[in-house]
Design a protein around this motif. Sequence first.
Motif, PDB file in Angstrom:
ATOM      1  N   LEU A 164     -18.336  60.249-105.618  1.00 33.88           N
ATOM      2  CA  LEU A 164     -18.304  61.394-106.520  1.00 33.88           C
ATOM      3  C   LEU A 164     -16.834  61.738-106.722  1.00 33.88           C
ATOM      4  O   LEU A 164     -16.112  61.971-105.745  1.00 33.88           O
ATOM      5  CB  LEU A 164     -19.063  62.571-105.902  1.00 33.88           C
ATOM      6  N   ILE A 165     -16.385  61.734-107.972  1.00 33.44           N
ATOM      7  CA  ILE A 165     -14.981  61.980-108.291  1.00 33.44           C
ATOM      8  C   ILE A 165     -14.874  63.372-108.922  1.00 33.44           C
ATOM      9  O   ILE A 165     -15.475  63.632-109.962  1.00 33.44           O
ATOM     10  CB  ILE A 165     -14.429  60.930-109.287  1.00 33.44           C
ATOM     11  N   ILE A 166     -14.090  64.243-108.264  1.00 38.25           N
ATOM     12  CA  ILE A 166     -13.904  65.615-108.742  1.00 38.25           C
ATOM     13  C   ILE A 166     -12.422  65.946-108.684  1.00 38.25           C
ATOM     14  O   ILE A 166     -11.821  65.908-107.608  1.00 38.25           O
ATOM     15  CB  ILE A 166     -14.648  66.633-107.857  1.00 38.25           C
ATOM     16  N   ILE A 211     -20.663  58.910-101.468  1.00 41.08           N
ATOM     17  CA  ILE A 211     -22.074  59.256-101.664  1.00 41.08           C
ATOM     18  C   ILE A 211     -22.899  58.352-100.763  1.00 41.08           C
ATOM     19  O   ILE A 211     -22.731  57.136-100.775  1.00 41.08           O
ATOM     20  CB  ILE A 211     -22.498  59.050-103.135  1.00 41.08           C
ATOM     21  N   THR A 212     -23.808  58.949 -99.980  1.00 39.44           N
ATOM     22  CA  THR A 212     -24.663  58.149 -99.103  1.00 39.44           C
ATOM     23  C   THR A 212     -26.017  57.858 -99.731  1.00 39.44           C
ATOM     24  O   THR A 212     -26.614  56.830 -99.445  1.00 39.44           O
ATOM     25  CB  THR A 212     -24.878  58.848 -97.747  1.00 39.44           C
ATOM     26  N   HIS A 213     -26.528  58.770-100.553  1.00 41.20           N
ATOM     27  CA  HIS A 213     -27.826  58.601-101.225  1.00 41.20           C
ATOM     28  C   HIS A 213     -27.725  59.215-102.615  1.00 41.20           C
ATOM     29  O   HIS A 213     -27.015  60.208-102.805  1.00 41.20           O
ATOM     30  CB  HIS A 213     -28.951  59.316-100.467  1.00 41.20           C
ATOM     31  N   MET A 214     -28.483  58.661-103.561  1.00 38.50           N
ATOM     32  CA  MET A 214     -28.492  59.191-104.905  1.00 38.50           C
ATOM     33  C   MET A 214     -29.924  59.304-105.402  1.00 38.50           C
ATOM     34  O   MET A 214     -30.700  58.361-105.280  1.00 38.50           O
ATOM     35  CB  MET A 214     -27.694  58.277-105.842  1.00 38.50           C
ATOM     36  N   GLY A 215     -30.261  60.474-105.927  1.00 38.95           N
ATOM     37  CA  GLY A 215     -31.566  60.703-106.531  1.00 38.95           C
ATOM     38  C   GLY A 215     -31.391  60.996-108.012  1.00 38.95           C
ATOM     39  O   GLY A 215     -30.284  60.952-108.543  1.00 38.95           O
ATOM     40  N   ARG A 216     -32.478  61.311-108.675  1.00 39.18           N
ATOM     41  CA  ARG A 216     -32.445  61.571-110.119  1.00 39.18           C
ATOM     42  C   ARG A 216     -31.573  62.769-110.466  1.00 39.18           C
ATOM     43  O   ARG A 216     -30.852  62.761-111.452  1.00 39.18           O
ATOM     44  CB  ARG A 216     -33.870  61.792-110.631  1.00 39.18           C
ATOM     45  N   ASP A 217     -31.632  63.830-109.644  1.00 47.80           N
ATOM     46  CA  ASP A 217     -30.887  65.051-109.962  1.00 47.80           C
ATOM     47  C   ASP A 217     -30.070  65.573-108.776  1.00 47.80           C
ATOM     48  O   ASP A 217     -29.772  66.756-108.697  1.00 47.80           O
ATOM     49  CB  ASP A 217     -31.838  66.126-110.467  1.00 47.80           C
ATOM     50  N   PHE A 218     -29.701  64.681-107.862  1.00 52.89           N
ATOM     51  CA  PHE A 218     -28.877  65.089-106.723  1.00 52.89           C
ATOM     52  C   PHE A 218     -28.207  63.867-106.107  1.00 52.89           C
ATOM     53  O   PHE A 218     -28.594  62.731-106.348  1.00 52.89           O
ATOM     54  CB  PHE A 218     -29.725  65.797-105.658  1.00 52.89           C
ATOM     55  N   LEU A 250     -26.337  62.920-102.061  1.00 56.68           N
ATOM     56  CA  LEU A 250     -25.965  63.350-100.723  1.00 56.68           C
ATOM     57  C   LEU A 250     -24.581  62.776-100.464  1.00 56.68           C
ATOM     58  O   LEU A 250     -24.371  61.572-100.615  1.00 56.68           O
ATOM     59  CB  LEU A 250     -26.956  62.845 -99.674  1.00 56.68           C
ATOM     60  N   VAL A 251     -23.642  63.650-100.101  1.00 52.39           N
ATOM     61  CA  VAL A 251     -22.258  63.223 -99.908  1.00 52.39           C
ATOM     62  C   VAL A 251     -21.916  63.155 -98.430  1.00 52.39           C
ATOM     63  O   VAL A 251     -22.522  63.835 -97.599  1.00 52.39           O
ATOM     64  CB  VAL A 251     -21.273  64.158-100.650  1.00 52.39           C
ATOM     65  N   GLU A 252     -20.924  62.328 -98.109  1.00 58.33           N
ATOM     66  CA  GLU A 252     -20.500  62.148 -96.721  1.00 58.33           C
ATOM     67  C   GLU A 252     -19.796  63.375 -96.169  1.00 58.33           C
ATOM     68  O   GLU A 252     -20.105  63.840 -95.085  1.00 58.33           O
ATOM     69  CB  GLU A 252     -19.557  60.940 -96.624  1.00 58.33           C
ATOM     70  N   SER A 253     -18.818  63.901 -96.899  1.00 62.61           N
ATOM     71  CA  SER A 253     -17.980  64.996 -96.417  1.00 62.61           C
ATOM     72  C   SER A 253     -17.893  66.081 -97.482  1.00 62.61           C
ATOM     73  O   SER A 253     -16.975  66.088 -98.309  1.00 62.61           O
ATOM     74  CB  SER A 253     -16.571  64.483 -96.096  1.00 62.61           C
ATOM     75  N   PRO A 254     -18.847  67.020 -97.475  1.00 54.25           N
ATOM     76  CA  PRO A 254     -18.851  68.049 -98.518  1.00 54.25           C
ATOM     77  C   PRO A 254     -17.628  68.973 -98.423  1.00 54.25           C
ATOM     78  O   PRO A 254     -17.098  69.202 -97.341  1.00 54.25           O
ATOM     79  CB  PRO A 254     -20.150  68.812 -98.273  1.00 54.25           C
ATOM     80  N   GLN A 264     -24.426  73.805-109.601  1.00 55.41           N
ATOM     81  CA  GLN A 264     -24.318  74.754-108.490  1.00 55.41           C
ATOM     82  C   GLN A 264     -23.036  74.539-107.696  1.00 55.41           C
ATOM     83  O   GLN A 264     -22.839  75.156-106.649  1.00 55.41           O
ATOM     84  CB  GLN A 264     -25.533  74.616-107.566  1.00 55.41           C
ATOM     85  N   GLY A 265     -22.179  73.647-108.176  1.00 51.34           N
ATOM     86  CA  GLY A 265     -20.966  73.321-107.439  1.00 51.34           C
ATOM     87  C   GLY A 265     -21.308  72.584-106.157  1.00 51.34           C
ATOM     88  O   GLY A 265     -22.367  71.978-106.029  1.00 51.34           O
ATOM     89  N   ILE A 266     -20.377  72.644-105.200  1.00 47.99           N
ATOM     90  CA  ILE A 266     -20.581  71.995-103.897  1.00 47.99           C
ATOM     91  C   ILE A 266     -20.265  73.016-102.817  1.00 47.99           C
ATOM     92  O   ILE A 266     -19.319  73.783-102.932  1.00 47.99           O
ATOM     93  CB  ILE A 266     -19.638  70.790-103.712  1.00 47.99           C
ATOM     94  N   SER A 267     -21.068  73.016-101.774  1.00 52.12           N
ATOM     95  CA  SER A 267     -20.814  73.858-100.603  1.00 52.12           C
ATOM     96  C   SER A 267     -20.466  72.957 -99.423  1.00 52.12           C
ATOM     97  O   SER A 267     -21.150  71.961 -99.181  1.00 52.12           O
ATOM     98  CB  SER A 267     -22.052  74.687-100.248  1.00 52.12           C
ATOM     99  N   LYS A 268     -19.417  73.314 -98.697  1.00 54.38           N
ATOM    100  CA  LYS A 268     -19.050  72.493 -97.537  1.00 54.38           C
ATOM    101  C   LYS A 268     -20.113  72.548 -96.449  1.00 54.38           C
ATOM    102  O   LYS A 268     -20.085  71.767 -95.513  1.00 54.38           O
ATOM    103  CB  LYS A 268     -17.689  72.916 -96.979  1.00 54.38           C
ATOM    104  N   ASN A 269     -21.102  73.459 -96.600  1.00 51.28           N
ATOM    105  CA  ASN A 269     -22.181  73.603 -95.626  1.00 51.28           C
ATOM    106  C   ASN A 269     -23.409  72.769 -95.942  1.00 51.28           C
ATOM    107  O   ASN A 269     -24.395  72.804 -95.215  1.00 51.28           O
ATOM    108  CB  ASN A 269     -22.579  75.071 -95.505  1.00 51.28           C
ATOM    109  N   SER A 270     -23.392  72.016 -97.055  1.00 50.92           N
ATOM    110  CA  SER A 270     -24.557  71.222 -97.445  1.00 50.92           C
ATOM    111  C   SER A 270     -24.114  69.878 -98.015  1.00 50.92           C
ATOM    112  O   SER A 270     -23.248  69.837 -98.893  1.00 50.92           O
ATOM    113  CB  SER A 270     -25.385  71.963 -98.487  1.00 50.92           C
ATOM    114  N   LYS A 271     -24.731  68.815 -97.548  1.00 53.38           N
ATOM    115  CA  LYS A 271     -24.416  67.483 -98.057  1.00 53.38           C
ATOM    116  C   LYS A 271     -25.127  67.195 -99.377  1.00 53.38           C
ATOM    117  O   LYS A 271     -24.794  66.263-100.080  1.00 53.38           O
ATOM    118  CB  LYS A 271     -24.787  66.411 -97.022  1.00 53.38           C
ATOM    119  N   ARG A 272     -26.139  68.008 -99.728  1.00 58.71           N
ATOM    120  CA  ARG A 272     -26.884  67.813-100.973  1.00 58.71           C
ATOM    121  C   ARG A 272     -26.168  68.521-102.123  1.00 58.71           C
ATOM    122  O   ARG A 272     -25.855  69.707-102.040  1.00 58.71           O
ATOM    123  CB  ARG A 272     -28.302  68.346-100.819  1.00 58.71           C
ATOM    124  N   VAL A 273     -25.918  67.771-103.205  1.00 54.21           N
ATOM    125  CA  VAL A 273     -25.221  68.306-104.376  1.00 54.21           C
ATOM    126  C   VAL A 273     -26.118  68.100-105.590  1.00 54.21           C
ATOM    127  O   VAL A 273     -26.495  66.963-105.902  1.00 54.21           O
ATOM    128  CB  VAL A 273     -23.873  67.577-104.583  1.00 54.21           C
TER     129      VAL A 273
END
Length: 82
Positions: free
Chosen positions: A18-20, A27-34, A36-40, A67-76
């Motif tokens: 994920l490039i920001i 990214i460890t997993h990718m779904g249709r609308d999310f 999961l990142v390694e280091s949020p 929803q942006g990214i929260s360092k407390n959640s790996k799901r984006v």
Amino acid sequence: MIAEHNYGAHSAQVEMRLIIDGKSIGITHMGRDFVLVESPIDHVPGEASIFMKVDDSESQWKVRLPQGISKNSKRVALALCE
């Protein structure tokens, strides 16, 4: 002698990021609308890009982070850019 059979099996080399704002997050997993990142990190809602490489084939596309990214959640949460 033991014969090896792979029946056409192949283990692909896959890289997803994920490039920001010039930062790259694995990214460890990718779904249709999310994803999961390694280091949020904390990041406000906005646009980003997903980079994916499978063996020698590369792709990149723009996404929105509604929803942006929260360092407390790996799901984006993701939404495609229109």
